[in-house]
Scaffold this motif. Structure first.
Motif, PDB file in Angstrom:
ATOM      1  N   THR A 153       2.340  -0.793  -4.471  1.00 37.34           N
ATOM      2  CA  THR A 153       1.355  -1.490  -3.646  1.00 37.34           C
ATOM      3  C   THR A 153       1.354  -2.982  -3.923  1.00 37.34           C
ATOM      4  O   THR A 153       1.435  -3.807  -3.005  1.00 37.34           O
ATOM      5  N   ILE A 154       1.282  -3.330  -5.219  1.00 38.53           N
ATOM      6  CA  ILE A 154       1.211  -4.755  -5.568  1.00 38.53           C
ATOM      7  C   ILE A 154       2.575  -5.409  -5.362  1.00 38.53           C
ATOM      8  O   ILE A 154       2.668  -6.534  -4.865  1.00 38.53           O
ATOM      9  N   GLY A 155       3.626  -4.703  -5.731  1.00 36.71           N
ATOM     10  CA  GLY A 155       4.974  -5.237  -5.563  1.00 36.71           C
ATOM     11  C   GLY A 155       5.239  -5.600  -4.112  1.00 36.71           C
ATOM     12  O   GLY A 155       5.883  -6.615  -3.805  1.00 36.71           O
ATOM     13  N   ASP A 156       4.687  -4.775  -3.250  1.00 33.59           N
ATOM     14  CA  ASP A 156       4.825  -5.000  -1.823  1.00 33.59           C
ATOM     15  C   ASP A 156       4.138  -6.290  -1.376  1.00 33.59           C
ATOM     16  O   ASP A 156       4.652  -7.023  -0.523  1.00 33.59           O
TER      17      ASP A 156
ATOM     18  N   ASP B 195      -0.362   8.052   8.928  1.00 35.38           N
ATOM     19  CA  ASP B 195      -1.486   8.667   8.222  1.00 35.38           C
ATOM     20  C   ASP B 195      -1.096  10.058   7.712  1.00 35.38           C
ATOM     21  O   ASP B 195      -1.416  10.428   6.582  1.00 35.38           O
ATOM     22  N   LEU B 196      -0.375  10.799   8.544  1.00 33.46           N
ATOM     23  CA  LEU B 196       0.071  12.132   8.166  1.00 33.46           C
ATOM     24  C   LEU B 196       0.989  12.057   6.950  1.00 33.46           C
ATOM     25  O   LEU B 196       0.919  12.874   6.026  1.00 33.46           O
ATOM     26  N   TYR B 197       1.835  11.035   6.947  1.00 33.60           N
ATOM     27  CA  TYR B 197       2.747  10.831   5.827  1.00 33.60           C
ATOM     28  C   TYR B 197       1.958  10.579   4.539  1.00 33.60           C
ATOM     29  O   TYR B 197       2.249  11.159   3.501  1.00 33.60           O
ATOM     30  N   ASP B 198       0.909   9.742   4.647  1.00 29.50           N
ATOM     31  CA  ASP B 198       0.059   9.500   3.477  1.00 29.50           C
ATOM     32  C   ASP B 198      -0.537  10.799   2.966  1.00 29.50           C
ATOM     33  O   ASP B 198      -0.604  11.039   1.753  1.00 29.50           O
ATOM     34  N   HIS B 199      -0.981  11.648   3.902  1.00 26.66           N
ATOM     35  CA  HIS B 199      -1.544  12.934   3.474  1.00 26.66           C
ATOM     36  C   HIS B 199      -0.496  13.771   2.742  1.00 26.66           C
ATOM     37  O   HIS B 199      -0.791  14.424   1.749  1.00 26.66           O
ATOM     38  N   THR B 200       0.728  13.733   3.273  1.00 29.10           N
ATOM     39  CA  THR B 200       1.800  14.498   2.635  1.00 29.10           C
ATOM     40  C   THR B 200       2.011  14.040   1.199  1.00 29.10           C
ATOM     41  O   THR B 200       2.141  14.853   0.279  1.00 29.10           O
ATOM     42  N   ILE B 201       2.044  12.729   1.021  1.00 31.48           N
ATOM     43  CA  ILE B 201       2.215  12.176  -0.328  1.00 31.48           C
ATOM     44  C   ILE B 201       1.080  12.648  -1.228  1.00 31.48           C
ATOM     45  O   ILE B 201       1.283  13.021  -2.389  1.00 31.48           O
ATOM     46  N   GLN B 202      -0.133  12.671  -0.650  1.00 34.98           N
ATOM     47  CA  GLN B 202      -1.290  13.111  -1.426  1.00 34.98           C
ATOM     48  C   GLN B 202      -1.175  14.591  -1.793  1.00 34.98           C
ATOM     49  O   GLN B 202      -1.540  14.990  -2.888  1.00 34.98           O
ATOM     50  N   VAL B 203      -0.667  15.394  -0.857  1.00 37.68           N
ATOM     51  CA  VAL B 203      -0.435  16.804  -1.163  1.00 37.68           C
ATOM     52  C   VAL B 203       0.520  16.912  -2.350  1.00 37.68           C
ATOM     53  O   VAL B 203       0.274  17.637  -3.313  1.00 37.68           O
ATOM     54  N   ILE B 204       1.601  16.135  -2.290  1.00 42.53           N
ATOM     55  CA  ILE B 204       2.587  16.168  -3.366  1.00 42.53           C
ATOM     56  C   ILE B 204       1.949  15.762  -4.685  1.00 42.53           C
ATOM     57  O   ILE B 204       2.119  16.430  -5.713  1.00 42.53           O
TER      58      ILE B 204
ATOM     59  N   SER C 215      -2.942   7.104 -11.297  1.00 42.38           N
ATOM     60  CA  SER C 215      -3.590   6.001 -10.583  1.00 42.38           C
ATOM     61  C   SER C 215      -2.740   4.757 -10.640  1.00 42.38           C
ATOM     62  O   SER C 215      -2.794   3.911  -9.747  1.00 42.38           O
ATOM     63  N   VAL C 216      -1.970   4.632 -11.695  1.00 43.01           N
ATOM     64  CA  VAL C 216      -1.309   3.361 -11.962  1.00 43.01           C
ATOM     65  C   VAL C 216       0.056   3.261 -11.300  1.00 43.01           C
ATOM     66  O   VAL C 216       0.433   2.215 -10.787  1.00 43.01           O
ATOM     67  N   TRP C 217       0.820   4.365 -11.280  1.00 45.52           N
ATOM     68  CA  TRP C 217       2.175   4.278 -10.727  1.00 45.52           C
ATOM     69  C   TRP C 217       2.216   3.808  -9.274  1.00 45.52           C
ATOM     70  O   TRP C 217       3.001   2.911  -8.948  1.00 45.52           O
ATOM     71  N   PRO C 218       1.405   4.390  -8.376  1.00 45.28           N
ATOM     72  CA  PRO C 218       1.509   3.895  -6.987  1.00 45.28           C
ATOM     73  C   PRO C 218       1.088   2.440  -6.838  1.00 45.28           C
ATOM     74  O   PRO C 218       1.473   1.778  -5.882  1.00 45.28           O
ATOM     75  N   LEU C 219       0.329   1.946  -7.832  1.00 41.57           N
ATOM     76  CA  LEU C 219      -0.092   0.549  -7.801  1.00 41.57           C
ATOM     77  C   LEU C 219       1.111  -0.383  -7.834  1.00 41.57           C
ATOM     78  O   LEU C 219       1.109  -1.454  -7.235  1.00 41.57           O
ATOM     79  N   ARG C 220       2.108   0.029  -8.571  1.00 40.26           N
ATOM     80  CA  ARG C 220       3.321  -0.756  -8.727  1.00 40.26           C
ATOM     81  C   ARG C 220       3.916  -1.119  -7.376  1.00 40.26           C
ATOM     82  O   ARG C 220       4.220  -2.271  -7.093  1.00 40.26           O
TER      83      ARG C 220
ATOM     84  N   ARG D 155      -4.504   7.437  -2.225  1.00 43.13           N
ATOM     85  CA  ARG D 155      -3.569   6.864  -3.182  1.00 43.13           C
ATOM     86  C   ARG D 155      -3.625   5.357  -3.021  1.00 43.13           C
ATOM     87  O   ARG D 155      -3.730   4.882  -1.893  1.00 43.13           O
ATOM     88  N   PRO D 156      -3.480   4.584  -4.111  1.00 46.23           N
ATOM     89  CA  PRO D 156      -3.348   3.138  -3.919  1.00 46.23           C
ATOM     90  C   PRO D 156      -2.263   2.839  -2.896  1.00 46.23           C
ATOM     91  O   PRO D 156      -1.180   3.414  -2.952  1.00 46.23           O
ATOM     92  N   LYS D 157      -2.570   1.980  -1.941  1.00 43.37           N
ATOM     93  CA  LYS D 157      -1.581   1.659  -0.903  1.00 43.37           C
ATOM     94  C   LYS D 157      -1.992   0.396  -0.185  1.00 43.37           C
ATOM     95  O   LYS D 157      -3.119  -0.056  -0.309  1.00 43.37           O
ATOM     96  N   ASN D 158      -1.064  -0.206   0.537  1.00 45.52           N
ATOM     97  CA  ASN D 158      -1.459  -1.291   1.425  1.00 45.52           C
ATOM     98  C   ASN D 158      -0.851  -1.035   2.780  1.00 45.52           C
ATOM     99  O   ASN D 158       0.186  -0.393   2.901  1.00 45.52           O
TER     100      ASN D 158
END
Lengths: 358, 358, 358, 358, 358
Positions: D238-241, C260-269, D231-236, D103-106
């Protein structure tokens, strides 16, 4: 740039692997093949004619001695075909040799290695970089080289073979291929030094004066550098592959030399990138100098106009023909007006001083 | 920049691995070799002459004590050759040592490790970065260093060896190599602080005035930073390789120190990139300031011209010499006209106020 | 920016790992250590003095309860050394703690994990981002934190430990470390919101007026964002490493939280990059607005000048004093001339209308 | 942009995983849950109230039929908590659902798969892209969807389930999740077509006229496209995964469909990048058009001023009142002067013709 | 650009895999299928009608001879469906064939390989690149091709099959697919040559004159090149995949040819990038030329204004009507004034000479 974009398509109606598709050809009879055969003890140099049979060519292939066969002009499709047959070269490789627009690359086939690189020379009078494709076929004991046109940078290698200087006579065909490639890439540095000289000359010129001629030169140099860059980047992969990849045909002892060659390639790339950065920076300089100059022109105009327009207006006032203008009758009117003008002019000058425009 | 582009090609006619190709040489007799031998208990420092035999040199190699051999000038090709023979160095490595234009790199050979890095110093009076190649050969008990010219940043390490301060006397040759590299890279920070000072001075200057001199300084700094960047980036790989790669010659205990060195390298890169961003931003500032200034100049011109041109026109009208111009006869014609002019001028001023030009 | 470039070099004459090299130090007696020990049932909070023995410190290490030891000022080198000895910390790690210019990073040692991150706070009055290094040492049951100066963002965590809210009292030292890091990174969002507010205010201002003050603000914000970016990017790797890497000290259950912390970091970036794009776009806006404004100024000048210059010329003609100028004698000469001037002026206005300048 | 930066921090004093931290909440009683249960043979659609027990919810989970549970407003924290308990969702996942700034994620958990994506809709009157987070929880037989606010793009899927059109009724919950995601991403194309229309309209406008309004529109579109891009780049990923990764919950048969979805995602990215390039190009066009226009304005000014200033000067000369000016007495003085002026004017016009300014 | 953004969404209410969703359709009766069947010995060419049964189609599939089935217009959904049934094609693949907006890609299914690429042709009169999707289905003995509209570049391949020239009649369906793809990509070079010609023409024009028309052309070419680039980059992956990937359907012997195709693709990319660089450079040239021109205009204005404004002011002074102006009475006043004016004008000219403005 024009000549660098043409003749990329194979041409309608030709099957893949057909040699006569893209190039105008010249008969093989006009162009002998240069053959150098050597071992640590002796060396033979000769030129052979198109009448040589395939069996005679195969003798070189099967011979223990190292043989270097050089064709000076790939438009001699007759020779390319004959060599192809003698050395069992795949038709697509022959096509790549003849249609000399290949990206630098290497391809390992069953019993030979194909390498295509660019030989760069600097055409001093016309100030552009001349690129010619040189294709190498490396077999166990032979190195075949195919050039686009006569004239090359290999003379020092020939000399080293002849005199037996260095370790070249004692090593195999892979070392010969290395020596030739090394000579080619060493020549890249010479081309870059010349381009670099032009860049530095221009850089100094730009500090003192900027005009359209400099801009054109700058764009010309930028293009030459971009062209060089395009030739050099794929080389990295090509040479790196020879060095790292376990190519059966390159011995362990020679592999160290290919490592050195790879280092040189990286250095070439570094230098090209450095030149590119320098030229980009110069374009920035050009634009900001242009801005500076415009600013200076504008300032001169503004100073002159701003000082004289109000003065001219005052002169205009006392140039009016009204019958009743009391100042005109004053004895000192003229001198008071002149003094007023002087004061206004001085005030403006002081204002511009404070603004640091003067 | 000039001196940074020259002498990259090996030169025609020289075989790979020949030391006399690219550099002018100086006789070894003029340049003694500095040798420091130490173990936890004792230390010997001496200078040896070119007359020393290869067997004497090999004693250092086979000795248990740690030996640091330093050559101050690689143009002493005699020494390089002699050391090469004594320590069995590959000719291509010797060539890399002598032709001091290498990219930072390391190469692991059978029983030694070759490292080439740049020693940077800031030439204060001429305001440019001076780069000198320092080559390291690291064997089990010896560190050989080759410099391009006398003068180095290693004095504190010598001092630490002499006084036995820190853990240097108790550790192996790998720790000595680390200490020297650490000193080199630590010096990068000093160079960057100096460049950074210049950048900050200029940054403040740009806020108050912009002229051609500042632009030139800006471009000069940008080039120095780009040059630094080119020296620093390949270092990342070189040092990272020493830290991660299982180099046989670097012990596990010392490996932690190379990790620390790697962190410093990353920090150097970060700082260089920060300086680069700062200088790029300053170029943007320069251009937008230039635009601002031009705008201001234009506004002054426009305000003055726009106010006085219509007034001058009116004065021009009543300066015409038509015989029948009724206004000229009016008693109050002159004062009405002056008032009209005043009203127009005021109107213009109000208009410029509303446009926020005044 | 100045303070962000200084003191990067270790300083001449200091061996690697010596703590007294780069920082001015303060005596440990002035600065007690804050110690919180807790388990699900009870909690003790106290301050210990520099007179505490190493054995007493080791008790915390060997205790089953979770202990959080916080040092508020790393310039207390005495404390750092004492703690280092009690917890067997490698000298290079201690050096990294004391010389608080590290890039965010983590290092796994035999029985502890070292994490260095930046604590960012926004200095509202001076409008810049304040960065302070916080170093974590995480052992089986202890978390040691070292700050650069007193004052932190950890109060809510202390509160949660005291009240036993959430799962913090039931989990291990790894969860405590997570909670502290989470608090740090959560604070990044606050800093970014404040920077974001500044950016948006400026963005609105730029739509109505552009001047030098806005340009300076823009460059200031750009630098703060770049500075933030440099702090944030390496965090990605650091935290990602804690989450993915099989660090022995981080339990499987806590690992989800580090995810979860990693996700936050990505969001900060993402947010920082968004701000950067926005500021870059604003610089473009600034420049094109400047162009627009210049264009408008030029148009006003051109319209006024182009209308009045020809008229003034006509007035000038009839202001000439030739004896024989027939028009001057005409009764209607004056009015014809005035009409002609009007027609010319109207023609100009129509021309500008057609050109869409009016 | 403002609304896109706010509320990123968890807020002081809240522990990780607490749902009430960042959002204002609304009571669950106001918002029923929409439940659709179907198998190939039958379908039930109903709304359930917050009074439903956890056991009743668990029945859906354990049922063989496929169930789609949709919550229209994640501010109903009561529902999120109840569902979380019934389906054993990890608190951090629940927090991600409620704090809809992910962020879009799974994320794959032990017995369910969590997917968070953005639903984009184009707010036509205000011309901006509206983004809403939709979270999916996919278990063996259930799909749970959580929206930020009522109103969605899923109606066609509901219709297909009701009518039994296509293969949706015969396939599992993974296919249902695919259908919903496919609908979401298909909607991206609609948003992009609308943005694309705006871009093209503007592009045409820019060819005929440029003003500040266009610049503002351009920057607005650029921001919307950048927002879309983010919004779209992290989708790549997420869906690719979902497509590549061996997610236990996605069957082999459905995996092909996720492959198709991945292709669509790539196409969305391509289109967004295309729009971005187009808008960047338009900014370039804008600036060069601005330059062209300025040039044209300057030319008009220069031509008028350059023709009339010298003429006015000549008129000024003969307007001087010197007593002795021979030309004034000449009979033809006036006409000669007028002719001279005409010649000068024509000369100027010819000069401008040659310069191609006219 | 408009036509390149439309019709990307599947359209509301259509399930994935339904063929009638995005395209308007035409009845299959209007469009026969072109079938060529050959083996080394014989060749049959015919057109079959929509009345052909699925069993008849399956005969081609199961036949030993190589069959090439070509559909000229994918809007004939009837044919696509019938072929899909006969060859057991997955509905999503059929959808990709019909909705011809796919990115170049390949997909390997159980017993066939799907390849979608773009056929580019240059629409000479309107000067834009026309792109049409061509889909390939490759089974053991059949190649199915689906075009968007009649008219293709495959005629030379048909001719080679008919005449039996080259090795095409002796090789399998994979070689046929290669030949068709090779023809497509070879055609890319022709398109690029034409674009390249336009670019070079424009480049020369820009050296002599710059106007709005050139700017529009430049932006048009830039867009075409960007469009080309977007079509070409994914091709790299698609073709590279066929060459490297162990596709069951592509034999080892043919694989060499796909390698050659891959090289051509890389070369296409290189050429496109070269064109892009060239066009970018030209935009830079345009802007700096614009700056040069503006500078020149400003200089003319400044020179004229700066010379004449002071002179006009002097004339204005002696045009004043003060009663007491001693100079006016002087006999030589007029000539002295004229001389003064001349001196001032010469002074100005000298000043501009020194500034290098003249």
């Amino acid at each position: 740039m024009s000549h660098r974009l043409k003749n990329l398509s194979r041409g309608k109606g030709y099957a893949p692997g057909s040699l006569k598709s893209r190039t105008e050809t010249i008969p093989g009879g006009n162009m002998p093949l240069q053959v150098i055969t050597y071992d640590p003890d002796k060396i033979t140099e000769k030129e052979i004619q198109i009448s040589t049979t395939i069996e005679q060519l195969r003798e070189y292939r099967d011979n223990k001695s190292i043989t270097w066969i050089n064709l000076n002009d790939v438009r001699c499709v007759d020779w390319v075909e004959k060599i192809g047959e003698a050395f069992d070269i795949h038709p697509l490789i022959l096509e790549d040799i003849v249609n000399a627009n290949q990206r630098p690359k290497n391809e390992e086939m069953d019993n030979y290695l194909f390498i295509a690189v660019k030989m760069l020379t600097y055409n001093e009078p016309q100030e552009f970089i001349d690129a010619e494709q040189v294709s190498f076929i490396l077999t166990g004991s032979c190195v075949l080289t195919f050039q686009e046109k006569p004239g090359d940078v290999f003379e020092p290698v020939r000399e080293r073979i002849r005199t037996g200087k260095g370790r070249i006579r004692r090593m195999g065909s892979d070392y010969l291929a290395y020596s030739l490639l090394d000579m080619l890439i060493d020549n890249y540095f010479l081309v870059m030094e010349k381009i670099g000289d032009r860049v530095e000359d221009l850089d100094e010129d730009l500090l003192t004066s900027i005009d359209n001629k400099h801009l054109k030169m700058l764009h010309h140099l930028k293009r030459e550098i971009i062209f060089m860059r395009k030739s050099v980047w794929p080389l990295r992969e090509t040479i790196g592959d020879l060095y790292r990849g376990e190519k059966a045909i390159i011995g362990k002892e020679t592999s160290v030399y290919f490592g050195d060659l790879y280092d040189h390639t990286i250095q070439v790339i570094d230098t090209v990138e450095g030149l590119r950065d320098m030229v980009s920076g110069m374009l920035d300089t050009y634009l900001s100098q242009l801005g500076n100059k415009m600013n200076e022109v504008m300032k001169v105009l503004t100073i002159i106009a701003t000082i004289f327009i109000p003065l001219t207006f005052i002169a205009g006032i006392y140039g009016m023909n009204f019958e009743f203008m009391p100042e005109l009758k004053w004895k000192s009117g003229y001198f008071v007006t002149l003094s007023l003008m002087l004061i206004i002019a001085l005030g403006m000058v002081l204002y511009f001083r404070r603004k640091k425009w003067l």
